[in-house]
Enzyme design. Structure first.
Site, PDB file in Angstrom:
ATOM      1  N   CYS A 116       0.820  -1.216   0.000  1.00 41.69           N
ATOM      2  CA  CYS A 116       0.000   0.000   0.000  1.00 41.69           C
ATOM      3  C   CYS A 116       0.856   1.269   0.000  1.00 41.69           C
ATOM      4  CB  CYS A 116      -0.951   0.006   1.191  1.00 41.69           C
ATOM      5  SG  CYS A 116      -2.154  -1.330   1.137  1.00 41.69           S
ATOM      6  N   HIS A 258      -2.646   7.237   3.073  1.00 37.05           N
ATOM      7  CA  HIS A 258      -3.163   6.014   2.446  1.00 37.05           C
ATOM      8  C   HIS A 258      -4.539   5.701   3.028  1.00 37.05           C
ATOM      9  CE1 HIS A 258      -3.838   2.033   1.167  1.00 37.05           C
ATOM     10  NE2 HIS A 258      -3.555   1.487   2.337  1.00 37.05           N
ATOM     11  N   ASN A 288     -10.267   0.661   0.503  1.00 38.17           N
ATOM     12  CA  ASN A 288      -8.793   0.681   0.441  1.00 38.17           C
ATOM     13  C   ASN A 288      -8.376   0.127  -0.920  1.00 38.17           C
ATOM     14  OD1 ASN A 288      -6.065   0.128   0.606  1.00 38.17           O
ATOM     15  ND2 ASN A 288      -6.164  -0.848   2.627  1.00 38.17           N
TER      16      ASN A 288
HETATM   17  N1  COA Z   1     -17.694  -7.618  10.418  1.00 45.00           N
HETATM   18  C1  COA Z   1     -18.058  -7.860  11.702  1.00 45.00           C
HETATM   19  N2  COA Z   1     -17.196  -8.169  12.657  1.00 45.00           N
HETATM   20  C2  COA Z   1     -15.891  -8.231  12.330  1.00 45.00           C
HETATM   21  C3  COA Z   1     -15.435  -7.994  11.020  1.00 45.00           C
HETATM   22  C4  COA Z   1     -16.396  -7.691  10.049  1.00 45.00           C
HETATM   23  N3  COA Z   1     -16.074  -7.416   8.765  1.00 45.00           N
HETATM   24  N4  COA Z   1     -14.093  -8.126  10.997  1.00 45.00           N
HETATM   25  C5  COA Z   1     -13.714  -8.436  12.238  1.00 45.00           C
HETATM   26  N5  COA Z   1     -14.804  -8.524  13.059  1.00 45.00           N
HETATM   27  C6  COA Z   1     -14.864  -8.831  14.473  1.00 45.00           C
HETATM   28  C7  COA Z   1     -13.694  -9.616  14.976  1.00 45.00           C
HETATM   29  O1  COA Z   1     -13.859 -10.995  14.729  1.00 45.00           O
HETATM   30  C8  COA Z   1     -13.700  -9.283  16.437  1.00 45.00           C
HETATM   31  O2  COA Z   1     -14.669 -10.059  17.070  1.00 45.00           O
HETATM   32  P1  COA Z   1     -14.436 -10.595  18.577  1.00 45.00           P
HETATM   33  O3  COA Z   1     -14.315  -9.364  19.432  1.00 45.00           O
HETATM   34  O4  COA Z   1     -15.668 -11.398  18.843  1.00 45.00           O
HETATM   35  O5  COA Z   1     -13.174 -11.406  18.518  1.00 45.00           O
HETATM   36  C9  COA Z   1     -14.180  -7.829  16.462  1.00 45.00           C
HETATM   37  O6  COA Z   1     -14.831  -7.610  15.201  1.00 45.00           O
HETATM   38  C10 COA Z   1     -13.073  -6.836  16.619  1.00 45.00           C
HETATM   39  O7  COA Z   1     -11.992  -7.232  15.754  1.00 45.00           O
HETATM   40  P2  COA Z   1     -10.742  -6.366  15.539  1.00 45.00           P
HETATM   41  O8  COA Z   1      -9.785  -7.080  14.616  1.00 45.00           O
HETATM   42  O9  COA Z   1     -10.243  -5.885  16.871  1.00 45.00           O
HETATM   43  O10 COA Z   1     -11.392  -5.140  14.749  1.00 45.00           O
HETATM   44  P3  COA Z   1     -10.746  -3.777  14.401  1.00 45.00           P
HETATM   45  O11 COA Z   1     -11.507  -2.679  15.027  1.00 45.00           O
HETATM   46  O12 COA Z   1      -9.260  -3.793  14.554  1.00 45.00           O
HETATM   47  O13 COA Z   1     -11.065  -3.679  12.843  1.00 45.00           O
HETATM   48  C11 COA Z   1      -9.905  -3.949  10.754  1.00 45.00           C
HETATM   49  C12 COA Z   1     -10.544  -4.652  11.939  1.00 45.00           C
HETATM   50  C13 COA Z   1      -9.318  -5.014   9.843  1.00 45.00           C
HETATM   51  C14 COA Z   1     -10.975  -3.142  10.054  1.00 45.00           C
HETATM   52  C15 COA Z   1      -8.785  -2.988  11.281  1.00 45.00           C
HETATM   53  O14 COA Z   1      -7.949  -3.697  12.158  1.00 45.00           O
HETATM   54  C16 COA Z   1      -7.948  -2.392  10.173  1.00 45.00           C
HETATM   55  O15 COA Z   1      -8.426  -1.600   9.378  1.00 45.00           O
HETATM   56  N6  COA Z   1      -6.663  -2.727  10.141  1.00 45.00           N
HETATM   57  C17 COA Z   1      -5.748  -2.177   9.143  1.00 45.00           C
HETATM   58  C18 COA Z   1      -5.871  -2.914   7.857  1.00 45.00           C
HETATM   59  C19 COA Z   1      -5.016  -2.300   6.792  1.00 45.00           C
HETATM   60  O16 COA Z   1      -4.678  -1.141   6.837  1.00 45.00           O
HETATM   61  N7  COA Z   1      -4.672  -3.094   5.790  1.00 45.00           N
HETATM   62  C20 COA Z   1      -3.965  -2.602   4.639  1.00 45.00           C
HETATM   63  C21 COA Z   1      -2.526  -2.399   4.811  1.00 45.00           C
HETATM   64  S1  COA Z   1      -1.636  -3.874   4.564  1.00 45.00           S
END
Ligand code: COA
Length: 337
Positions: A116, A258, A288
């Site tokens: 990214c 980004h 994204n």
């Molecule tokens: N819908 C509903 N629930 C979801 C979900 C979805 N699409 N994705 C994850 N969850 C759940 C998880 O399973 C977790 O459940 P639990 O509490 O029962 O275990 C809960 O939501 C929280 O998960 P978590 O991973 O802590 O969520 P988050 O707030 O960190 O959001 C992302 C997840 C992926 C959106 C976030 O971490 C993110 O944007 N990360 C950066 C990704 C990125 O930039 N990638 C590109 C660069 S390589």
């Protein structure tokens, strides 16, 4: 200090027409519109139709950027850099064919793979080529068909990513011209390889001597850890580039980060001490788009007349690798989009 700089003269973005809403994803995955909007800021993403590949989007965006560059476009560009994580082929790179399809002739053409952060790395490659006199005009494209590498059953990645392409044209110029790229900061930490990866399909997997599992062809990421690292690394890299060009945080008019997650952009603004209103975002409508996200955000904001000549822009990105990078530039005099 040299007065030479790369100057922005063209800009274009292209999103494939088909959109996928959060509601559509909620029909097939254990997720909801509310969760996706609250946790990422994304409302919809664009996805290509069958048969459309990254090079096709790159050609569309490149065409728009060359057109917007006017006389500095087709006649002046002698190098094409395509930043992508989803190239048309493992071999050759995507850029030579994009250059040929754009009618640019026998120009230098190469791909940059930095996840990214790819667009900022490609921008740095272009500015270096211009400063060294290896090129007089460079078309820099970020393009992705990320939907190709998404596991349809993985709700953590399927809701975030989308397809698209954005492009800019740079020409050799002077640092005091509006539109000049004044500084760049780049970095990496390869010990974070496992945090975001497509494990299958490369030499490492083939060297293991075993067949790849189907899910190893898809992107796998540790979202939580990536989130924390993205904010930390983009904030540090932003400070580094501001130090290089001698700007204070108060002097930044727009932060174009980004577009990974709206909460990442807001946390970054908080860490930097920049008002959220100065953060540029189009994540709500495009998701994204990996290496395409910064030029697409620029094109979207420019189309809304958000930038004025001489405005100071900070670009910053973080991605797989781990990689990160930032650039400081001023906005040109001419209307680009
Ligand atoms: N819908 C509903 N629930 C979801 C979900 C979805 N699409 N994705 C994850 N969850 C759940 C998880 O399973 C977790 O459940 P639990 O509490 O029962 O275990 C809960 O939501 C929280 O998960 P978590 O991973 O802590 O969520 P988050 O707030 O960190 O959001 C992302 C997840 C992926 C959106 C976030 O971490 C993110 O944007 N990360 C950066 C990704 C990125 O930039 N990638 C590109 C660069 S390589």
């Amino acid at each position: 200090m040299s007065t030479h700089a790369a100057v922005l003269t063209g800009l274009g973005g292209y999103l494939p027409p088909r959109t996928v809403t959060n509601e559509e994803l909620s029909d097939r995955l254990d997720t909801s519109d509310e969760w996706i909007r609250k946790r990422t800021g994304i409302r919809q993403r664009h996805v290509v139709d069958p048969g459309v590949a990254t090079g096709d989007l790159a050609v569309e965006a490149g065409h728009r950027a060359l057109k917007s560059a006017g006389a500095q476009g087709w006649n002046a560009v002698d190098m094409v850099v395509v930043a992508t994580t989803t190239p048309d082929h493992p071999l050759p790179g995507t850029a030579p064919n994009v250059a040929a399809r754009l009618g640019l002739g026998p120009v230098a053409a190469l791909d940059v793979q930095a996840g990214c952060s790819g667009f900022v790395y490609a921008l740095a490659t272009a500015t270096a080529a211009l400063a060294a006199g290896h090129a007089e005009g460079v078309l820099v494209i970020g393009a992705e068909v990320f939907s190709n590498v998404l596991n349809p059953a993985d709700r953590t990645t399927a809701v975030i990513f989308g397809d698209g392409a954005g492009a800019i044209v740079l020409r050799a110029g002077d640092r005091d011209e509006p539109g000049a790229v004044l500084g760049v900061d780049l970095g990496s930490d390869g010990t974070g390889l496992e945090l975001a990866t497509i494990p299958g399909g490369g030499a490492r997997q083939r060297a293991s001597g075993r067949q790849p599992r189907p899910d190893e062809g898809y992107v796998q990421m540790n979202g939580k850890e990536i989130f924390l690292q993205a904010v930390r690394r983009m904030a540090a890299s932003s400070s580094a580039v501001l130090g290089k060009v001698g700007w204070s945080v108060d002097q930044i008019d727009h932060v174009v980060g980004h577009q990974a997650n709206l909460r990442i952009l807001h946390s970054l603004a908080q860490q930097l001490g920049v008002d959220k209103r100065r953060v540029v975002s189009h994540i709500e409508s495009a998701g994204n788009t990996s290496a395409a996200s910064i030029p697409l955000a620029l094109a979207d904001a420019a189309a809304r007349s958000r930038f004025r000549p001489h405005d100071r822009l900070l670009l910053t990105a973080f991605g797989a690798g781990l990689t990160w990078g930032s650039a400081a530039l001023t906005w040109p005099q001419t209307t680009l989009v």
